[in-house]
Scaffold this motif. Sequence first.
Motif, PDB file in Angstrom:
ATOM      1  N   GLY A   1       0.554  -1.456  -0.251  1.00 51.56           N
ATOM      2  CA  GLY A   1       0.536   0.073   0.067  1.00 51.56           C
ATOM      3  C   GLY A   1       0.758   1.650  -0.455  1.00 51.56           C
ATOM      4  N   PRO A   2       1.953   1.707   1.162  1.00 48.36           N
ATOM      5  CA  PRO A   2       2.623   2.609   0.406  1.00 48.36           C
ATOM      6  C   PRO A   2       3.113   2.996  -0.687  1.00 48.36           C
ATOM      7  CG  PRO A   2       3.651   0.671   2.235  1.00 48.36           C
ATOM      8  CD  PRO A   2       2.322   0.521   1.841  1.00 48.36           C
ATOM      9  N   GLY A   3       3.339   2.608  -1.466  1.00 47.68           N
ATOM     10  CA  GLY A   3       3.132   2.715  -2.859  1.00 47.68           C
ATOM     11  C   GLY A   3       2.828   3.689  -3.814  1.00 47.68           C
ATOM     12  N   LEU A   4       1.128   3.257  -3.211  1.00 50.18           N
ATOM     13  CA  LEU A   4       0.335   4.203  -3.854  1.00 50.18           C
ATOM     14  C   LEU A   4       1.059   5.517  -2.860  1.00 50.18           C
ATOM     15  CD1 LEU A   4      -2.450   5.156  -5.149  1.00 50.18           C
ATOM     16  CD2 LEU A   4      -3.440   3.538  -3.128  1.00 50.18           C
ATOM     17  N   HIS A   5       0.646   5.699  -1.758  1.00 51.25           N
ATOM     18  CA  HIS A   5       1.125   6.848  -1.215  1.00 51.25           C
ATOM     19  C   HIS A   5       2.114   7.551  -1.847  1.00 51.25           C
ATOM     20  CE1 HIS A   5       3.236   8.851   2.648  1.00 51.25           C
ATOM     21  NE2 HIS A   5       2.736   9.673   1.909  1.00 51.25           N
ATOM     22  N   HIS A   6       3.799   6.803  -1.907  1.00 52.41           N
ATOM     23  CA  HIS A   6       4.357   7.267  -2.980  1.00 52.41           C
ATOM     24  C   HIS A   6       4.311   7.861  -4.150  1.00 52.41           C
ATOM     25  CE1 HIS A   6       7.907   6.340   0.228  1.00 52.41           C
ATOM     26  NE2 HIS A   6       6.731   5.484   0.658  1.00 52.41           N
ATOM     27  N   LEU A   7       3.093   7.194  -5.291  1.00 54.54           N
ATOM     28  CA  LEU A   7       2.720   8.307  -6.451  1.00 54.54           C
ATOM     29  C   LEU A   7       2.459   8.630  -5.986  1.00 54.54           C
ATOM     30  CD1 LEU A   7       3.000   7.141  -9.031  1.00 54.54           C
ATOM     31  CD2 LEU A   7       0.919   5.682  -8.540  1.00 54.54           C
ATOM     32  N   LEU A   8       1.022   9.140  -5.206  1.00 52.69           N
ATOM     33  CA  LEU A   8       0.449  10.146  -5.300  1.00 52.69           C
ATOM     34  C   LEU A   8       1.295  11.210  -4.660  1.00 52.69           C
ATOM     35  CD1 LEU A   8      -2.654   8.506  -3.814  1.00 52.69           C
ATOM     36  CD2 LEU A   8      -2.778  10.228  -5.846  1.00 52.69           C
ATOM     37  N   VAL A   9       1.821  11.215  -4.377  1.00 52.12           N
ATOM     38  CA  VAL A   9       2.961  12.640  -3.672  1.00 52.12           C
ATOM     39  C   VAL A   9       3.596  12.834  -4.937  1.00 52.12           C
ATOM     40  CG1 VAL A   9       4.754  12.998  -2.137  1.00 52.12           C
ATOM     41  CG2 VAL A   9       3.423  12.661  -1.147  1.00 52.12           C
TER      42      VAL A   9
ATOM     43  N   LYS B   1       1.709  15.181  -7.235  1.00 53.27           N
ATOM     44  CA  LYS B   1       1.146  16.022  -6.305  1.00 53.27           C
ATOM     45  C   LYS B   1       2.722  16.924  -6.987  1.00 53.27           C
ATOM     46  CE  LYS B   1       2.067  17.224  -2.017  1.00 53.27           C
ATOM     47  NZ  LYS B   1       3.127  17.908  -1.819  1.00 53.27           N
ATOM     48  N   ASP B   2       4.142  16.318  -6.099  1.00 54.86           N
ATOM     49  CA  ASP B   2       5.302  17.346  -6.523  1.00 54.86           C
ATOM     50  C   ASP B   2       6.117  17.595  -7.739  1.00 54.86           C
ATOM     51  OD1 ASP B   2       5.123  17.488  -4.043  1.00 54.86           O
ATOM     52  OD2 ASP B   2       6.816  15.209  -3.683  1.00 54.86           O
ATOM     53  N   THR B   3       5.864  16.550  -9.175  1.00 56.72           N
ATOM     54  CA  THR B   3       6.094  16.284 -10.259  1.00 56.72           C
ATOM     55  C   THR B   3       5.313  17.484 -11.201  1.00 56.72           C
ATOM     56  OG1 THR B   3       7.069  14.598  -9.720  1.00 56.72           O
ATOM     57  CG2 THR B   3       6.789  15.457 -12.359  1.00 56.72           C
ATOM     58  N   TYR B   4       3.660  16.989 -10.949  1.00 52.78           N
ATOM     59  CA  TYR B   4       3.154  18.109 -12.080  1.00 52.78           C
ATOM     60  C   TYR B   4       1.436  18.914 -10.981  1.00 52.78           C
ATOM     61  CZ  TYR B   4       5.037  13.406 -14.689  1.00 52.78           C
ATOM     62  OH  TYR B   4       5.184  13.062 -15.831  1.00 52.78           O
ATOM     63  N   GLY B   5       2.458  19.387  -9.854  1.00 51.29           N
ATOM     64  CA  GLY B   5       1.326  20.750  -9.726  1.00 51.29           C
ATOM     65  C   GLY B   5       0.002  20.087  -9.019  1.00 51.29           C
ATOM     66  N   ASN B   6      -0.366  18.968  -8.338  1.00 55.61           N
ATOM     67  CA  ASN B   6      -1.064  18.589  -7.574  1.00 55.61           C
ATOM     68  C   ASN B   6      -2.211  18.910  -8.526  1.00 55.61           C
ATOM     69  OD1 ASN B   6      -1.979  17.470  -5.332  1.00 55.61           O
ATOM     70  ND2 ASN B   6      -2.491  19.318  -4.018  1.00 55.61           N
ATOM     71  N   PRO B   7      -2.487  17.807  -9.607  1.00 59.40           N
ATOM     72  CA  PRO B   7      -3.919  18.340 -10.215  1.00 59.40           C
ATOM     73  C   PRO B   7      -4.973  17.234  -9.739  1.00 59.40           C
ATOM     74  CG  PRO B   7      -2.817  16.615 -11.108  1.00 59.40           C
ATOM     75  CD  PRO B   7      -1.578  16.878 -10.065  1.00 59.40           C
ATOM     76  N   LEU B   8      -5.990  17.588 -10.427  1.00 61.43           N
ATOM     77  CA  LEU B   8      -7.247  16.875  -9.730  1.00 61.43           C
ATOM     78  C   LEU B   8      -7.069  15.096 -10.340  1.00 61.43           C
ATOM     79  CD1 LEU B   8     -10.372  16.367  -8.153  1.00 61.43           C
ATOM     80  CD2 LEU B   8     -10.935  17.279  -9.807  1.00 61.43           C
TER      81      LEU B   8
ATOM     82  N   GLU C   1      -2.960   8.239   3.935  1.00 63.47           N
ATOM     83  CA  GLU C   1      -1.394   9.080   4.208  1.00 63.47           C
ATOM     84  C   GLU C   1      -1.328  10.451   3.008  1.00 63.47           C
ATOM     85  OE1 GLU C   1       0.573   8.900   6.470  1.00 63.47           O
ATOM     86  OE2 GLU C   1      -0.630   6.984   7.237  1.00 63.47           O
ATOM     87  N   ALA C   2      -1.885  10.014   1.957  1.00 62.22           N
ATOM     88  CA  ALA C   2      -1.486  10.938   1.446  1.00 62.22           C
ATOM     89  C   ALA C   2      -2.068  12.207   0.947  1.00 62.22           C
ATOM     90  CB  ALA C   2      -1.836  10.334  -0.475  1.00 62.22           C
ATOM     91  N   LEU C   3      -3.767  12.205   1.508  1.00 59.61           N
ATOM     92  CA  LEU C   3      -4.491  13.165   1.260  1.00 59.61           C
ATOM     93  C   LEU C   3      -4.140  13.965   3.185  1.00 59.61           C
ATOM     94  CD1 LEU C   3      -8.069  11.773   1.841  1.00 59.61           C
ATOM     95  CD2 LEU C   3      -7.537  13.297  -0.292  1.00 59.61           C
ATOM     96  N   ALA C   4      -2.968  13.350   4.069  1.00 61.58           N
ATOM     97  CA  ALA C   4      -2.726  14.075   4.885  1.00 61.58           C
ATOM     98  C   ALA C   4      -1.241  15.359   4.589  1.00 61.58           C
ATOM     99  CB  ALA C   4      -2.229  13.234   6.605  1.00 61.58           C
ATOM    100  N   GLU C   5      -0.906  14.680   3.669  1.00 59.21           N
ATOM    101  CA  GLU C   5       0.126  15.219   2.395  1.00 59.21           C
ATOM    102  C   GLU C   5      -0.483  16.748   2.211  1.00 59.21           C
ATOM    103  OE1 GLU C   5       3.671  13.593   2.169  1.00 59.21           O
ATOM    104  OE2 GLU C   5       2.912  11.804   3.095  1.00 59.21           O
ATOM    105  N   GLY C   6      -1.200  16.560   1.680  1.00 62.82           N
ATOM    106  CA  GLY C   6      -2.252  17.756   0.138  1.00 62.82           C
ATOM    107  C   GLY C   6      -2.290  16.992  -0.563  1.00 62.82           C
ATOM    108  N   CYS C   7      -2.328  16.215  -1.000  1.00 70.54           N
ATOM    109  CA  CYS C   7      -2.282  15.060  -2.118  1.00 70.54           C
ATOM    110  C   CYS C   7      -3.733  15.365  -2.687  1.00 70.54           C
ATOM    111  CB  CYS C   7      -2.141  14.248  -2.397  1.00 70.54           C
ATOM    112  SG  CYS C   7      -0.333  13.393  -2.184  1.00 70.54           S
TER     113      CYS C   7
END
Length: 530
Positions: free
Chosen positions: A385-393, A396-403, A435-441
């Motif tokens: 599961g943590p892989g999804l968290h890392h991918l979402l971050v 966010k960081d690479t493409y300007g946090n799209p919807l 976890e990703a939501l908590a980091e602002g994704c």
Amino acid sequence: MFSTNGRFVFYICWLLTISAANTRIKTLPTKQFPREFSFGAATAAYQIEGAWDVDGKGPSIWDYLVHTDPGHITDKSNGDIADNSYYNYKRDIEMLRELGVSHYRFSISWTRILPFGRANYVNQRGIDYYNKLIDELIANDIVPFTTIYHWDLPQILQEHGGWMNEKIVDWFGDYARILFQNFGDRVKLWTTINEPFVHCYFSYGYGVHPPRIRSPGVQFYECGRQILLANARAYHIYNDEFRSTQGGKVGIGLNSEHVFPASDSKDDIEGAKDYLAIHFGQYMHPIFSKSGNYPQRMIHRVQAASTAQGHNSSRLRGFNREQITYIKGSADFLGLNHYYTKYVYRNSSVIGVFEVPSMDDDAFADSYLDQSWPSSHAPWIREYGPGLHHLLVHIKDTYGNPLVYITENGVSTTAGLNDHTRVSYYRSYLSAVLEALAEGCNVQGYFAWSLMDNYEWSHGYTHRFGLYEVDWEDPERTRTPRKSAFVYREIIRSRTIDYNYNPDPYAGSTSTITSSLLVLVIVVLAGLIS
């Protein structure tokens, strides 16, 4: 109808159920999914509908394959009937209500709408079917989330070159326009094309899916190029002709694993970046980056390999400035399909492994699954599961946090209702979303793949991804909720992940403990009332 006493007993039981559920929630961590976060389930037309030649529907490339070469499918099966959702769609919607989801992601069969592929003949009976489905969803307070194309290209268009013919950009645009015209008053969330990487990789790269062309270093890239232009065409048609009156959103569905370098060596780190650039950036970068176009490292890798192979130009046909601008920004959201994480390495063992030319050789990096992660019935999926968290971050960081909507996530099991593997998988990946939501994704929703067992393409019926088990031996295609269905329902209801919640699917209850309590209460109250 309930008698007065019966209503009283039912009401007391309902209160006790809510009370028991609330007691569970109080023992959980405070982290919760926001109320506005959308939960759904997903399917695809060819995988569930059946009725392959009913009511004017034309043949797709999958219809053609399974009827001309059934031995190519693992179990020699086909999707002629599948889950028979063409007739069972009301039961499907009933299942969605049982789960408590707010959204349903389904795809529309191109040949059910346009039997001959082109827009000069529209099959009204196909329009009628999807109108019934959409209206029934809305009547049950479920939001339709509609995929325009999920791999079932009209066979007649394939005979004119399919995704190798540049005219397909116009053909796809015309098809999308008809869907917007007929359903856009009610459908407000559209995905243009599902998983272009997988579609091109298996259909034009390695010849596993129809039209079974093997050209991993040329036609694989050409397929992707046409899909990017076709997605942009549909997006701009909606933007120019329908957005002002319909007010919906149009996105694209991209798949991606997350990747880690196998070590901290420069070769492994660069290999992981090149691997991700071709597997994900090939589609993500032209649409969602500020600069547009293919990732520069992908352009460089393919050009360098093409030159070394004696080609006068790159096997990756580029875009001109007008096309780069046309494609850039051509999605209101990213539909992300994610199933697993891999480790990527680049060392001497990679030499001579890949077909030349091929996109795998261009990336010049190989990958593997960590064997310590929990396995599944599908050898290509292990739970991390943590892989999804890392991918979402990363997104966010690479493409300007799209919807982002996570439009597919799930795991294969064998038959049976106690699908502990799927329960563990969903809890792990939904925890990663928290976890990703908590980091602002900027993640707006999550769709479980799949609502029910279905036809898994070249694997036929040998893999089961469903929250609901389907009995394919029963002409009625009976659907029965698995343990994961009860767990997913409770996550949706409570907006939390309760690892102690342990329903018994064979008892048909939401909780063994709660059910036992309710039985006791009913017996006591019945005695008092009598």
